[in-house]
Design an enzyme around this catalytic site. Structure first.
Site, PDB file in Angstrom:
ATOM      1  N   GLN A 124       0.917  -1.263   0.076  1.00  0.00           N
ATOM      2  CA  GLN A 124       0.048   0.022  -0.046  1.00  0.00           C
ATOM      3  C   GLN A 124       0.985   1.251  -0.124  1.00  0.00           C
ATOM      4  OE1 GLN A 124      -2.901  -0.241   3.159  1.00  0.00           O
ATOM      5  NE2 GLN A 124      -4.452  -1.149   1.721  1.00  0.00           N
ATOM      6  N   ASP A 127       1.624   2.408  -3.404  1.00  0.00           N
ATOM      7  CA  ASP A 127       0.804   2.286  -4.602  1.00  0.00           C
ATOM      8  C   ASP A 127       0.715   3.374  -5.258  1.00  0.00           C
ATOM      9  OD1 ASP A 127      -1.310   1.714  -6.035  1.00  0.00           O
ATOM     10  OD2 ASP A 127      -2.572   0.871  -4.589  1.00  0.00           O
ATOM     11  N   TYR A 225      -9.411  -6.358  -9.029  1.00  0.00           N
ATOM     12  CA  TYR A 225      -9.989  -5.376 -10.036  1.00  0.00           C
ATOM     13  C   TYR A 225     -11.154  -5.960 -10.649  1.00  0.00           C
ATOM     14  CZ  TYR A 225      -5.386  -3.290 -10.471  1.00  0.00           C
ATOM     15  OH  TYR A 225      -4.361  -2.517 -10.072  1.00  0.00           O
TER      16      TYR A 225
END
Ligand code: NAD
Length: 373
Positions: A124, A127, A225
């Site tokens: 994270q 990202d 996704y």
């Protein structure tokens, strides 16, 4: 190693900010920057110099750097000037551009693609997609407010009451959730829709209403996704979206499919049914758009509504976008000491590095097993 910072050709953002320069220099690396590279982000040359970087012309930076980090990949004309064996760090989007890897490999380069880092909890802090999407979602609402001929909040005035604007968010990922939060802060009534079941709870936790269409396909193997939906689902979705869009003052669309054109969610019929003066902000414009007639980086007026297409809205908050991008790169290079005083350790077995490294020393790695899982 010698790090190069270039002025982005189409952006105000800059990929490395002075606070990262300071850390690179402390790690005994050199930094050269193109004069004026941070001006668009309110980062003047003196700030880079103060942290130990040296100012140079673009051609000098291209020729001298061992590592060049950019937000948008370098054009061919610049690639020809980069020295053989150099490491480029950028958002190459190999899923969207199938020629990019061959091009980089043919020049004998190594490419680390920040957008290929897995969207896992451990990654994270590196990202860039989330950092930029969050800013874009925020700015989408402010851009909508700018174009809207109305107030957003409910207001009780001596002259009468103004009703709150109705905002619909299509695609409740990182950008969509930030748009919901920003719209709510400005007092709009917000509804949101997403094909991923997990989005419902997140939308509701922000105080917005979730528009539900039964029967969406979700695929855990897609790494979070969204996946392509069935024709039947798409029809049901279109009917419901029609009802919602026709009442909305603001529509913000963020729906993307990795490596595929964005799904068309708002068609011409829906635009015709919208209230006059309504505004649509299409963050998926660069991959085909979620809204009919939308064009990347253009404002289109049709059927009495305004459509703003822009997939790089993060560039409209350049200082913080630069800061977050630079920190993401820093965190990536710090992870498992990919970068040390001696240089890079190329560990392709490591998930994050193995995923990001799409070309190594003139050899295409994109599509290798570690990259496709
Ligand atoms: P994205 O930019 O790929 O897409 C935006 C949103 O559009 C997504 O929520 C997607 O589900 C939605 N969408 C796609 N097709 C649609 C359609 N036809 N109709 C309506 N909505 C549609 O997504 P993103 O914001 O980059 O997030 C991708 C995933 O990664 C999400 O699941 C997100 O929660 C996850 N994520 C995880 C982490 C982490 O744990 N480190 C960080 C960021 C994102």
């Amino acid at each position: 190693m010698r790090f190069g910072i270039l002025k982005e050709l189409t952006e105000k953002r800059v990929a490395i900010t002075p606070d990262f320069v300071k850390k690179l220099v402390a790690q005994k690396h050199e930094v050269v920057f193109e004069k004026g590279c941070g001006e668009g982000a309110a980062l003047v040359d003196e700030l880079f110099v103060a942290e130990g970087a040296k100012a140079a012309d673009r051609a000098e930076v291209l020729a001298a750097a061992d590592v060049i980090t950019t937000i948008i990949p370098l054009p061919e004309s610049d690639l020809d000037q980069v020295k053989k064996g150099a490491v480029l760090i950028s958002q190459f989007q190999p899923f969207a551009d199938d020629s990019i890897c061959e091009k980089l490999a043919s020049k004998g380069l190594t490419a680390l693609s920040m957008d290929m880092i897995p969207r896992s909890t451990i990654a994270q802090a590196m990202d860039v997609l989330s950092s930029m999407a969050s800013i874009a979602g925020y700015k989408a609402v402010l851009t909508a407010a700018d174009h809207l001929p109305r107030y957003m909040p409910m207001l009780s005035t001596a002259a009468g009451t103004i009703r709150p604007a109705k905002m619909l968010v299509l695609g409740a990922g990182v950008a969509g959730l930030q748009a919901i939060a920003t719209g709510r802060r400005l007092g709009a009534m917000v509804e949101a829709f997403d094909t991923r079941a997990a989005a419902k709870e997140e939308v509701m936790s922000l105080g917005a209403k979730f528009v539900e269409v039964e029967g969406a396909s979700d695929d855990k193997a897609a790494g979070g996704y969204a996946v392509e939906q069935t024709e039947e689902y798409k029809q049901r979705q279109a009917d419901l979206i029609f009802q919602k869009v026709s009442k909305a003052d603001i529509v913000i669309t963020t729906a993307q499919l990795r490596g595929r054109p964005a799904p068309l969610l708002v068609n011409e019929e829906m635009l015709k049914a919208m209230p006059q003066g309504a505004v649509l902000i299409d963050l998926a414009a660069s991959t085909g758009g979620n809204v009919a007639f939308s064009k990347h980086r253009e404002v289109v007026k049709t059927h009495g509504v305004t459509i703003v297409g822009n997939s790089e809205l993060a560039d409209e908050v350049p200082e913080h976008a630069s800061q977050l991008f630079s920190r993401n790169v820093e965190n990536f290079l710090k992870h498992k000491d990919f970068l040390s005083e001696e240089g890079f350790s190329f560990d392709f077995e490591e998930d994050i590095f193995g995923s990001a490294c799409i070309v190594y020393n003139g050899e295409v790695r994109f599509g290798a097993p570690a990259l496709t899982k």
